[in-house]
Design a protein around this motif. Structure first.
Motif: not given
Ligand code: ZN
Length: 301
Positions: A127, A131-132, A235, A238, A281
């Motif tokens: 996505h 942070d991706h 995610d 998480h 994560h």
């Molecule tokens: Zn993430």
């Protein structure tokens, strides 16, 4: 492959038949206040859950959640495929201090498994959250350019179209901490992006699947061999405490109800099978097979 050795902690990798999956770290042990992540997280609940989940997933003193930010590198006979590109270097993220103006060793970490940026054939973002997508680009002579010069970047069309519309709604307010502008658009402009269906197949044994809810076009990656299967589930889940609280969606989920259903479907489907999960994560070595205990789940090591 035995159940108890799915993830090789020493090599930080696993094998699914002929395919290898390695973890490439951007940053680790980043503390998050539980209530920032989960609306239902009360300190007393977190304290109790932390004992069950394992203290390594929580900070020492104040029971913050610890998150890892890493890519998974899938290596087949033909291709090097990088799944999710973490936070990146030199990005302006003032409201996220751990991601802000970083100078981390991600590309050096890639080099330790023998690869240069130019060796990556495909980059897949499950996505388009900040942070991706971070290492999608790097700053060269003041311009954001694709980090992986020979890669085709695969973005879910449904995901990209959603954020494109969001960006149009309020062009003065950068969306996703500015990552759409510095880490997604430069790839589109370079011509290296391919907008794909959620069921896109990269090669025979590597197939994407829709997993909507966390974001509108979120996808997960199925890696198969004759005997085993691994799901790079991004995610959809998480933090390991969601194995005990699978109904907990995060405050970052676009559609918390759909996210909950997607997570429950994934965990129920994988429980007590030879299908391992590799979340985006969790810290190493906590990837692998899932067991069920009534309404809760646990990793089988
Ligand atoms: Zn993430």
């Amino acid at each position: 492959m035995q159940k108890d050795t799915f993830w090789n902690a020493r090599k930080d990798s696993c094998n699914v038949g002929e395919i290898s999956i390695k973890r490439i770290v951007d940053l680790e042990h980043v503390p998050f206040n539980p209530s920032l992540v989960f609306p239902d997280a009360k300190p007393e609940i977190i304290k109790k859950l932390s004992l069950q989940v394992g203290l390594q997933h929580f900070s020492d003193n104040n029971l913050d959640l610890l998150l890892s930010f890493h890519s998974f590198l899938i290596q087949t006979q033909k291709y090097n495929i990088l799944v999710d590109t973490c936070c990146g270097n030199e990005k302006e993220r003032p409201t996220r201090p751990f991601w802000h103006q970083r100078n981390g060793p991600f590309l050096d970490n890639l080099a330790t498994v023998g690869l240069a940026a130019s060796d990556i054939d495909f980059v897949l973002c499950t996505h388009l959250h900040a942070d991706h997508v971070g290492w999608n680009t790097q700053l060269i002579n003041g311009k954001w350019v694709p980090t992986f010069p020979n890669a085709q970047y695969l973005f879910s069309q449904k995901e990209f179209e959603y954020w494109k519309e969001e960006d149009k709604k309020n062009p003065m307010e950068p969306i996703m901490y500015g990552s759409y502008i510095d880490s997604v658009l430069p790839v589109i402009k370079s011509g290296q992006a391919l907008l794909i269906e959620s069921s896109h197949q990269i090669e025979n044994n590597i197939q994407l699947e829709s997993a909507y809810g966390h974001t509108p076009g979120n996808v997960i990656v199925n890696v198969r061999s004759e005997r085993d299967q691994a799901i790079l589930c991004g995610d959809v889940i998480h933090h390991p405490l969601q194995l005990l609280k699978p109904k907990w969606s995060t405050n970052f989920c676009f559609d918390p109800d759909l996210s909950r259903q997607t997570r429950l479907d994934l965990l129920n489907r994988c429980a007590d099978t030879q299908t391992a999960i590799l979340p985006a994560h969790f810290h190493s070595p906590d990837y692998g097979y899932i067991g069920r205990n009534g309404d809760t789940f646990h990793l089988i090591k």
